[in-house]
Design a protein around this motif. Structure first.
Motif, mmCIF file in Angstrom:
data_model
loop_
_atom_site.group_PDB
_atom_site.id
_atom_site.type_symbol
_atom_site.label_atom_id
_atom_site.label_comp_id
_atom_site.label_asym_id
_atom_site.label_seq_id
_atom_site.Cartn_x
_atom_site.Cartn_y
_atom_site.Cartn_z
ATOM 1 N N THR A 214 9.080 41.492 -38.383
ATOM 2 C CA THR A 214 8.241 41.857 -37.275
ATOM 3 C C THR A 214 8.002 40.442 -36.484
ATOM 4 O O THR A 214 8.549 39.430 -36.861
ATOM 5 C CB THR A 214 6.866 42.269 -37.623
ATOM 6 N N ASN A 215 7.611 40.772 -35.399
ATOM 7 C CA ASN A 215 7.178 39.564 -34.343
ATOM 8 C C ASN A 215 5.663 39.320 -34.177
ATOM 9 O O ASN A 215 5.133 38.312 -33.982
ATOM 10 C CB ASN A 215 7.575 40.033 -32.950
ATOM 11 N N PRO A 253 17.585 41.325 -35.160
ATOM 12 C CA PRO A 253 16.967 40.590 -34.173
ATOM 13 C C PRO A 253 17.602 40.367 -32.833
ATOM 14 O O PRO A 253 17.011 40.502 -31.782
ATOM 15 C CB PRO A 253 16.320 39.304 -34.787
ATOM 16 N N THR A 257 16.097 42.384 -29.679
ATOM 17 C CA THR A 257 15.180 41.993 -29.033
ATOM 18 C C THR A 257 15.934 40.503 -28.332
ATOM 19 O O THR A 257 15.111 39.697 -27.586
ATOM 20 C CB THR A 257 13.995 41.348 -29.559
ATOM 21 N N GLN A 259 16.554 37.902 -29.788
ATOM 22 C CA GLN A 259 16.240 36.553 -30.620
ATOM 23 C C GLN A 259 17.035 36.483 -31.757
ATOM 24 O O GLN A 259 17.756 37.315 -32.298
ATOM 25 C CB GLN A 259 14.758 37.252 -31.261
ATOM 26 N N THR A 262 13.398 37.082 -35.580
ATOM 27 C CA THR A 262 11.934 37.363 -35.456
ATOM 28 C C THR A 262 10.975 36.441 -35.860
ATOM 29 O O THR A 262 11.246 35.702 -36.631
ATOM 30 C CB THR A 262 11.662 38.932 -35.804
ATOM 31 N N SER A 263 9.474 36.478 -35.515
ATOM 32 C CA SER A 263 8.953 35.538 -35.807
ATOM 33 C C SER A 263 8.448 35.585 -37.308
ATOM 34 O O SER A 263 8.297 34.558 -38.082
ATOM 35 C CB SER A 263 7.424 35.980 -35.040
ATOM 36 N N THR B 157 4.534 39.222 -28.924
ATOM 37 C CA THR B 157 4.769 40.626 -28.615
ATOM 38 C C THR B 157 5.366 40.647 -27.158
ATOM 39 O O THR B 157 5.041 39.746 -26.340
ATOM 40 C CB THR B 157 3.541 41.519 -28.666
#
Ligand code: SF4
Ligand code: SF4
Lengths: 710, 187
Positions: A214-215, A253, A257, A259, A262-263, B157
């Motif tokens: 998740t981010n 990722p 997105t 990336q 992700t975070s 986000t």
């Protein structure tokens, strides 16, 4: 197509927020994805993913049991079921037994798939989505329109309005403020919840681990604060071993997105302590819901290699126009069409499968190596088998399968079109047919088809012969393309043979799911085209070339026809597209360009089949440049023009804006000519420019090169 | 070694983490104390910091820190973390290729300080920076560890109009304090 479905398309197309947001996103996405993959061998990564997930799906039963044993050894309770109703019952029973008052969820497509929230609401249990996009959707009483970005169809104004109406009045459409607001409102919910529900991106059998990506950090809170954790995991998330995580985590990722990572990535393996020190009550539900049926289907098994990155939505020229909601309630876009057909039922895909324009844009970028348009075509075929063709379609294909009748009708059309014809175009058709000429003019049927014209061409007799497959468009609408091809090949010392018995390549039937019709077309053509002993069978239509080279074989195989495979393979080996053949002849020194030509600036449009199936992108460009042209590349040169055979007849409302975008990109180059290798694209783009009154000339590469050789 | 650090720093900075490097724990501690004061950590309710002790404080002692910056607590509870301004913890490994921090986060305290407060300050030794994901997985094995956390920058986000916004459910700032020499204690 149901009117309800047509209406949903209309609504989507008339929502400027939607089309604006998706259009901008799809442009930015291409760039960020490319950047994220810098220094990474994408082909190698997706080979690994396909291998890892392909192997896992062949062993679902074994891996699920292994996962269960390992997770349970580490304190989890694992529940396996194939039935969505049982998933809901299990969770509700657990909630009741544990006196659960409030539930927080992080994003889980599996829970969307079974409509879990509704079940909670009916049971009177408070459930809150915590992923920002999912929360917005929940508050707005909508369903996600995109697998990765569920609320991508909404503007900040709409979000502010939903927050103001559903949570607290007076929210301004200011994104950082809206995000802060969500943080503030959801934080107490995390702290108060008794149960946290998550999905998982990967489940590792050898360790019983779940990998959650998740981010926002919500999954970390959902798995940490509530005393009970329930993970709902589709069995397609299973992989055998820890080493299998790497390729998926490399691609997901980056593809989803843009990336590198992700975070947050959390790997949970068994129970962990709760905040009061007690061990977490961990339940993992391995849900089948038709996934193992897919494994048993040799065609659709590969769809289980999907990692839910939504690339196939982001690059899809149709998705960016209509968004997700026309596809249905859970999974959207190309892969969503396939998943809906399986997780729901085949019939549910009846309308939405028609949205795929078969452009193939999603194929080279899918990390799961899934042939998405191929599988959608297979759905189409099965729907036709199950439900039969519509009467109108049957009538049309009845004609197509009878070459003489078909061709005499086309000849007749050249006479009957007179009232609508102006010059070389049909600009208006009456009544319901007017949709076809609404956004572009149609080519008039030529007064003399190529099959007649070639008889008048005096070709020098040559030892080397090449068979020309014209295809319907060149034969009956654009015979001049065929004439150009003959002239060029003659210069190389080749005699062009045109077998009279050649007929429609079967693509219209095949792309409508009528494989039996396509198979008959294939048989007729194979017979006609192999009769002459020739070095090549050449076509100046990429769709026809693909039919001759690949589709005949596939159609036979799909239908279990074996007697014609050998001949089909012979034809396939011999078949080549126009530009690739001419490039070969130039390389072999058999064709020489006129020297010192400065022919000015043109732009080139890549046709879908030529680029993505035949992989000829450099060949036509090189030829045009050597001829003396400078190529001003247009933006999105390889994006579909919206023609796609009968698609523009069935869904003109989608075809039109796709074409509009293409025309804009062409005009923006400032070139006064646009060249392409496909007569279908010529028809669409020429018709569109004519409607616009634009002076830009549209030419097939063959015509452009006709007089360029010594 | 230093090229690995630089690669890590570049990647971490690219995802909005704030990276600071120090030669010794002593210098790092001075920075941390200064930082905590600067962001207003105090005994006032809602202004505290929660710190999960690790080898970083060995030989220094938590009492020393608490005396320097009032408001820092080493008793990490759900309630304390929920109202704290800063959460501090020591991370086990880092990945240069992606600017990621990795931790055995099975102990719930470690998760609380890195999820609830708006600022997460992460301490790590320079030699703990490894090249890639696989090198980390050889050292932190899911076979043995029940919760492995990978953290790459602060919480983010883009769910509204694809506009990137930092700090949604997790920390809005991630401060990474990298220490070269974890052995010597000069304080
Ligand atoms: S089908 Fe391919 S591109 Fe589409 S979501 Fe799945 S993995 Fe991604
Ligand atoms: S083939 Fe083209 S239209 Fe079909 S799903 Fe893929 S990108 Fe969309």
């Amino acid at each position: 197509m149901t009117t309800e479905f047509k209406d949903s398309i209309e609504t989507a197309l008339h929502n400027p927020n939607l089309t604006g947001a998706l259009g901008r996103f799809s442009e930015a996405y291409r760039i960020s994805r490319a950047k994220a993959y810098e220094g990474i061998d994408f082909e190698a990564v997706r080979d690994r993913i396909a291998e890892v997930k392909g192997n896992a799906s062949s062993r679902f039963e074994e891996l699920a049991e292994q996962f269960k044993a390992n997770a349970e050894r580490r304190g989890a309770k694992v529940f396996r079921t194939s039935d969505p109703a049982e998933v809901k019952r299990y969770i509700l029973d657990l909630a009741k037994a544990q006196n659960v008052q409030a539930v927080v969820k992080s994003k889980s497509m599996a829970s969307e798939e079974i409509h879990l929230n509704k079940a909670f609401e009916q049971a009177g249990i408070q459930v809150d989505e915590t992923d920002l996009g999912e929360w917005i959707i929940q508050l707005a009483h909508q369903t996600p329109s995109h697998m990765v970005m569920p609320a991508i169809h909404m503007t900040k104004e709409e979000v502010a309005e939903v927050f103001s109406q559903e949570v607290e009045a007076g929210q301004a459409p200011d994104i950082p403020k809206l995000v802060k607001f969500a943080r503030g409102k959801l934080r107490p919910k995390f702290l108060a919840a008794d149960m946290g529900i998550t999905g998982a991106n990967i489940a590792v059998a050898e360790t019983g681990s779940l990998v959650i990506i998740t981010n926002e950090g919500n999954a970390r809170l959902v798995t940490t604060l509530p005393r009970i954790h329930v993970a709902i995991v589709g069995i397609e998330k299973l992989v055998a071993q820890v080493a299998d995580i790497d390729p998926i985590l490399t691609a997901l990722p980056r593809s989803a997105t843009g990336q590198l990572l992700t975070s947050y990535v959390s790997m949970l393996s068994g129970q962990v302590p709760n905040t009061d020190g007690s061990p977490k009550d961990l339940h993992i539900i391995l849900m089948d819901n038709h996934r193992s049926d897919m494994v048993k289907d040799p065609k659709f098994k590969e769809a289980l290699q999907c990692i839910r990155c939504a690339t196939c939505l982001n690059v899809c020229p149709v998705f960016r126009l209509v968004g997700g909601h026309v596809f249905g309630k859970t999974y959207t876009g190309g892969i969503g069409t396939i998943l809906t057909a399986w997780f729901d039922e085949l019939k549910k895909s009846e309308d939405i499968q028609g949205l795929c324009i078969q452009c193939g844009s999603c194929v080279p970028v899918c990390p799961g190596k899934i042939d998405i348009p191929g599988l959608i075509l297979e759905l189409r075929r099965r729907l036709v088998v199950e439900q039969g063709q519509s009467l109108a379609m049957k009538a049309i294909f009845g004609v197509v399968n009878n070459r003489r009748l078909f061709h005499s009708m086309l000849r007749m059309a050249s006479v009957t079109q007179k009232p609508f014809k102006q010059g070389r175009f049909i600009r208006h058709l009456p009544l319901f047919l007017s949709d076809m000429t609404d956004f572009r003019s149609l080519p008039a049927i030529a007064p003399e088809p190529f099959r007649d014209k070639i008889k008048a061409i005096a070709q020098p007799k040559q030892a080397e012969k090449v068979v020309f497959y014209a295809g319907c468009l060149i034969d009956f609408a654009y015979p001049e393309t065929g004439t150009a091809l003959v002239k060029i090949l003659n210069k190389a010392g080749i005699e062009v043979v045109f077998p009279e018995d050649q007929t429609c390549c079967g693509a219209p039937a095949r792309y409508s799911g009528a494989y039996e019709v396509a198979a008959q077309n294939a048989r007729d053509n194979i017979k006609a085209l192999l009769e002459t002993d020739a070095t090549y069978v050449v076509s100046a239509c990429p769709t026809c070339t693909v039919a001759l080279k690949h589709d005949f074989l596939d159609t036979f195989k799909t239908l279990g026809i074996t007697d014609a495979l050998g001949e089909a393979q012979r034809l396939s080996d011999r078949t080549i597209d126009f530009s690739s053949l001419v490039k070969k002849l130039v390389d072999e020194g058999r064709l020489t360009f006129k020297e010192g030509q400065h022919l000015g600036k043109i732009t080139y449009h890549d046709s879908c089949h030529l680029k993505r199936t035949l992989k000829a992108t450099d060949e036509p460009r090189e030829l045009l440049q050597k001829a003396g042209h400078e190529i001003a590349e247009m933006y999105e040169c390889d994006t579909c023009c919206g023609m796609a055979g009968s698609y523009s007849l069935k869904l003109p409302e989608i075809s039109a804006p796709i074409l509009e975008r293409k025309l804009k990109n062409i005009k923006d180059t400032g070139a006064d000519k646009v060249v392409m290798d496909c007569p279908g694209c010529v028809m669409q783009i020429r018709g569109g420019l004519d409607k616009d009154g634009s002076p830009i000339q549209v030419e097939h590469t063959a015509e452009r090169l006709e007089d360029r050789f010594e | 070694m230093s090229t690995t650090f630089e690669a890590f720093e570049t990647r971490a900075a690219a995802v909005s983490a704030e990276v600071h490097r120090f030669a010794s724990r002593h210098e790092a501690l001075a920075f941390i104390e200064g930082f905590l004061r600067e962001v207003g950590v105090s005994e006032t309710p809602g202004s505290g910091a929660v710190w999960v002790e690790g080898s970083f404080l060995e030989g220094i002692g938590s009492a020393h820190v608490a005396s320097q910056v009032p408001g820092v607590s080493f008793e990490v509870t759900r309630e304390a973390a929920a109202v704290a301004k800063v959460g501090i913890s020591q991370l086990d490994w880092a990945i240069a290729g992606t600017g990621t921090l990795v931790q055995d986060a099975t102990a719930v305290e470690k998760r609380l300080v890195s999820t609830l407060p708006p600022i997460h300050l992460a301490v790590i030794g320079t030699e703990r920076i490894l090249a890639d994901f696989n090198s980390v997985l050889q050292r932190l094995q899911p076979e043995q560890i029940n919760y492995i956390a990978f953290i790459t920058g602060p919480s983010r986000t883009a769910d509204i109009e694809r506009v990137l916004t930092i700090g949604v459910h997790g920390p809005e700032r991630l401060i990474v304090v990298v220490v070269d020499d974890f052995e010597k204690v000069t304080a």
